[in-house]
Design an enzyme around this catalytic site. Sequence first.
Site, PDB file in Angstrom:
ATOM      1  N   GLU A 279       0.583  -1.161   0.050  1.00 15.63           N
ATOM      2  CA  GLU A 279       0.288   0.093  -0.140  1.00 15.63           C
ATOM      3  C   GLU A 279       0.897   1.241  -0.006  1.00 15.63           C
ATOM      4  O   GLU A 279       0.476   2.282  -0.959  1.00 15.63           O
ATOM      5  CB  GLU A 279      -1.050  -0.438   1.467  1.00 15.63           C
ATOM      6  CG  GLU A 279      -1.929  -1.410   1.159  1.00 15.63           C
ATOM      7  CD  GLU A 279      -3.065  -1.056   0.290  1.00 15.63           C
ATOM      8  OE1 GLU A 279      -3.469  -0.006  -0.503  1.00 15.63           O
ATOM      9  OE2 GLU A 279      -2.744  -1.777  -0.974  1.00 15.63           O
ATOM     10  N   TRP A 282       2.195   1.288  -3.151  1.00 14.25           N
ATOM     11  CA  TRP A 282       1.100   2.218  -3.851  1.00 14.25           C
ATOM     12  C   TRP A 282       0.658   4.270  -4.304  1.00 14.25           C
ATOM     13  O   TRP A 282       0.695   4.900  -5.042  1.00 14.25           O
ATOM     14  CB  TRP A 282      -0.706   1.618  -3.745  1.00 14.25           C
ATOM     15  CG  TRP A 282      -1.727   0.605  -4.481  1.00 14.25           C
ATOM     16  CD1 TRP A 282      -1.039  -0.820  -4.562  1.00 14.25           C
ATOM     17  CD2 TRP A 282      -2.257   0.792  -6.123  1.00 14.25           C
ATOM     18  NE1 TRP A 282      -1.848  -1.913  -4.977  1.00 14.25           N
ATOM     19  CE2 TRP A 282      -2.263  -0.967  -5.959  1.00 14.25           C
ATOM     20  CE3 TRP A 282      -1.869   1.362  -6.556  1.00 14.25           C
ATOM     21  CZ2 TRP A 282      -2.219  -1.224  -7.036  1.00 14.25           C
ATOM     22  CZ3 TRP A 282      -2.153   0.890  -7.954  1.00 14.25           C
ATOM     23  CH2 TRP A 282      -2.210  -0.011  -8.349  1.00 14.25           C
ATOM     24  N   TRP A 311     -21.592  10.573 -19.866  1.00 16.80           N
ATOM     25  CA  TRP A 311     -21.410  10.821 -18.139  1.00 16.80           C
ATOM     26  C   TRP A 311     -22.988  11.893 -18.391  1.00 16.80           C
ATOM     27  O   TRP A 311     -22.887  12.867 -18.809  1.00 16.80           O
ATOM     28  CB  TRP A 311     -20.709  11.857 -17.333  1.00 16.80           C
ATOM     29  CG  TRP A 311     -18.779  11.121 -17.846  1.00 16.80           C
ATOM     30  CD1 TRP A 311     -18.115  11.723 -18.102  1.00 16.80           C
ATOM     31  CD2 TRP A 311     -19.040  10.212 -17.406  1.00 16.80           C
ATOM     32  NE1 TRP A 311     -16.986  11.049 -18.122  1.00 16.80           N
ATOM     33  CE2 TRP A 311     -17.474   9.789 -16.941  1.00 16.80           C
ATOM     34  CE3 TRP A 311     -19.090   9.572 -16.301  1.00 16.80           C
ATOM     35  CZ2 TRP A 311     -17.203   8.419 -17.079  1.00 16.80           C
ATOM     36  CZ3 TRP A 311     -18.108   8.099 -16.122  1.00 16.80           C
ATOM     37  CH2 TRP A 311     -16.529   8.284 -16.071  1.00 16.80           C
ATOM     38  N   ASN A 346     -11.076   2.545   3.191  1.00 14.91           N
ATOM     39  CA  ASN A 346     -10.751   2.228   1.339  1.00 14.91           C
ATOM     40  C   ASN A 346     -11.038   0.917   0.671  1.00 14.91           C
ATOM     41  O   ASN A 346     -11.161   1.627  -0.278  1.00 14.91           O
ATOM     42  CB  ASN A 346      -9.517   1.695   2.226  1.00 14.91           C
ATOM     43  CG  ASN A 346      -8.491   1.946   0.642  1.00 14.91           C
ATOM     44  OD1 ASN A 346      -8.344   2.563  -0.216  1.00 14.91           O
ATOM     45  ND2 ASN A 346      -8.249   0.970  -0.088  1.00 14.91           N
ATOM     46  N   TRP A 364     -16.377  11.132 -13.120  1.00 11.91           N
ATOM     47  CA  TRP A 364     -15.492  10.717 -11.938  1.00 11.91           C
ATOM     48  C   TRP A 364     -14.862  11.960 -11.083  1.00 11.91           C
ATOM     49  O   TRP A 364     -14.358  12.030 -10.048  1.00 11.91           O
ATOM     50  CB  TRP A 364     -14.381   9.826 -12.339  1.00 11.91           C
ATOM     51  CG  TRP A 364     -13.869  10.276 -13.237  1.00 11.91           C
ATOM     52  CD1 TRP A 364     -13.856  10.065 -14.727  1.00 11.91           C
ATOM     53  CD2 TRP A 364     -12.540  11.114 -13.202  1.00 11.91           C
ATOM     54  NE1 TRP A 364     -12.728  11.032 -15.509  1.00 11.91           N
ATOM     55  CE2 TRP A 364     -11.875  11.496 -14.727  1.00 11.91           C
ATOM     56  CE3 TRP A 364     -11.520  11.974 -11.850  1.00 11.91           C
ATOM     57  CZ2 TRP A 364     -10.833  12.768 -15.030  1.00 11.91           C
ATOM     58  CZ3 TRP A 364     -10.698  12.656 -12.394  1.00 11.91           C
ATOM     59  CH2 TRP A 364      -9.905  12.190 -14.064  1.00 11.91           C
ATOM     60  N   TRP A 387      -9.503   7.763  -7.940  1.00 12.18           N
ATOM     61  CA  TRP A 387     -10.993   7.426  -8.675  1.00 12.18           C
ATOM     62  C   TRP A 387     -10.607   7.735 -10.235  1.00 12.18           C
ATOM     63  O   TRP A 387     -11.798   6.193 -11.057  1.00 12.18           O
ATOM     64  CB  TRP A 387     -11.629   9.199  -8.823  1.00 12.18           C
ATOM     65  CG  TRP A 387     -11.931   9.626  -7.654  1.00 12.18           C
ATOM     66  CD1 TRP A 387     -11.795   9.859  -6.300  1.00 12.18           C
ATOM     67  CD2 TRP A 387     -14.102   9.332  -7.008  1.00 12.18           C
ATOM     68  NE1 TRP A 387     -12.904   9.876  -5.251  1.00 12.18           N
ATOM     69  CE2 TRP A 387     -13.876   9.200  -5.860  1.00 12.18           C
ATOM     70  CE3 TRP A 387     -14.734   8.665  -8.211  1.00 12.18           C
ATOM     71  CZ2 TRP A 387     -15.216   9.205  -5.693  1.00 12.18           C
ATOM     72  CZ3 TRP A 387     -15.969   8.250  -7.439  1.00 12.18           C
ATOM     73  CH2 TRP A 387     -16.436   8.827  -6.250  1.00 12.18           C
TER      74      TRP A 387
END
Length: 492
Positions: A279, A282, A311, A346, A364, A387
Site C-alpha cells: 500500500e 501504491w 457522462w 479504503n 468521476w 478515482w
Amino acid sequence: MRQLIWLRTDLRIHDNTALLAATQAGPTIAVFLLSSAQWQTHNNAACKVDFWLRNLAEVQRNLAALNIPLLIRSAERWQEAPTVIAQLCHELNISAVHVNTEYGVDESQRDAAVGAQLVEQGLLFKSHHDRLLFKPGSILTQNDSYFKVFSQFRKVCYQRLHNYIAPCLTVPTAQAVLPIEADPVPANVAGFTTVATSLQALWPAGETAAQQRLDSFCAEAIDDYSEQRDFPAELGTSQISAYLAAGVLSVRQCLHAALAVNQGEFDCGKSGVVTWINELLWREFYTHILVGYPKVSRHRAFKVETEFLAWRKAPDDLLAWQQGRTGFPIIDAAMRQLLATGWMHNRLRMVVAMFLTKNLLINWREGERFFMQHLIDGDLAANNGGWQWSASTGTDAVPYFRLFNPISQSKKFDPQGDFIRHWLPELAHLSDKDIHQPKQLGGLFDTTDYPKPIVDLASSRERALNAFKNLPRNLPRNLPRSADFNDPFGTD
C-alpha cells in the site's frame, strides 16, 4: 550563514530531510505560509486545513525546543510566494532556503518561481527528496518511461529495496538561541468552516500521537492486515493516512516500523506486513504517475479514449450520493462516515466510487472533487489515482466491465451489518439478512424515512457497459474538454 526551512506538508522534526540539512548548514529559522485562497482552489477540506494548523502548533513547540523560531506569513495564492519568501530572506539575512519537494503541477510551478526569484537575489534554493522512498524518474521502464502498471513498478521497487533502504534521519541538535520571536499559530483561517471537536478528537495532532498510532498498528493489527483490511467494522487498518498526507509521519518511518515486525523483510514473511508495504508502494506509484503524466493533475483522463464517455448530468442523483441517501445501505453508511469523520474506509472508497461512476454514470471528477472537499487525508495523487482506477479511466485501472455490486460487497464485507447499523441507526432493528436490502421488505418498513434505491443495479450496469463499448476506436484530433470543471491543480 542563516538558513530558512519552509515547511509545507512535512510537519515534523523527526526524519525531516530539509530540516536536518538546513540546521547542518547554519542557524535556522522556519516559516509556514497560510494560503487560504489557494487551498480553497485546490478543494482542500476544512478538516484537513484544521489538521494542518493543529499539527503546526505541535511543530512549533518541538522547534522551540531546538531554538528554531517558526514564523507565519500569508501568501493567499502561491503566485505571491516568491515575493513573500524573498522579502523574508532579505529581512532575516537568509543565505539559503530549504524545502522538501512536492509534486503537483501547481506545487512544482510555485517552487520553480520561488527558486528563480531567490537566484536573482544571489540566494540558494535547495529542494530535498523526502516525501517518497523513490524519487520520481528513478523508477523507469527499459524505454526510460514511467510505469503504467503497478505490478511492474513494484517489481523494480523491490529490486531497489533489496539493494538499499534509506534510514530514518536523526532530529537536529538544538542550536544557539536566535533573537527572533516565533509567531502565534492561528486556530483557523478565513474561508474554512469550524471543525467539530468530535472530529478533531478522532485525529489528535502531533508526532507523538502519530507514532503511537503507527506503533499500535504494527503491534496489534498489521499481522492480520491482509485478512482484516476489507472489513469496515473491524479495526483492521492503520488509520495513519492523515498523518502521512500532512507529513507528520514520513514514509521511511512507516516502512521501518513494518520491517521491524517482519525480520526486515518487505516481500516475504508475514502476509499482512507485505500487503501493507505494498500500500505504501501504491502511494509511490500514483505520485510517480502524477509527475510522469502531468495531465492527471489537470482533470484529464489517463486513458484518452475515455474523455468521450457520455457522462450523465444528474444533479439529484449526485446530491443523494453526497448526502448518503441512495437507498443502498453500504453506500449511504460510507458517505455518512466520510461526512462525520473526514475519512472513509479504503474498501468503501472503491465501492462508492464505482457506484457513482458506473451505476449512476456520473463523471468521476465530481467524486474526486467531493472527496477532496471532505477528506482529512486528501492527497492529489492518491485521490486522483483511486478515482480514475474505479472509473476505468486511469492507469492500471479496473476493467470497465468489472462493477462492484454494492449489495454483494455489503454482504461480503459487512456480513452482520455492524458498520451499517453504526452509521444508519434507522436500520439497526433489521436482521443481518435484511439490513443489506431494506426496501425489498416492503409493507410496514416503507413508512420509515430511509429512501428507496435511486437506481436499478442491473439496468444501470448495462448502461455503463454500453457507454464504454460505444467509445470511439479511432480518436479524433481534437479531444473534448471538461468545461464544467475548474482546473484546481493547473491549466492546459
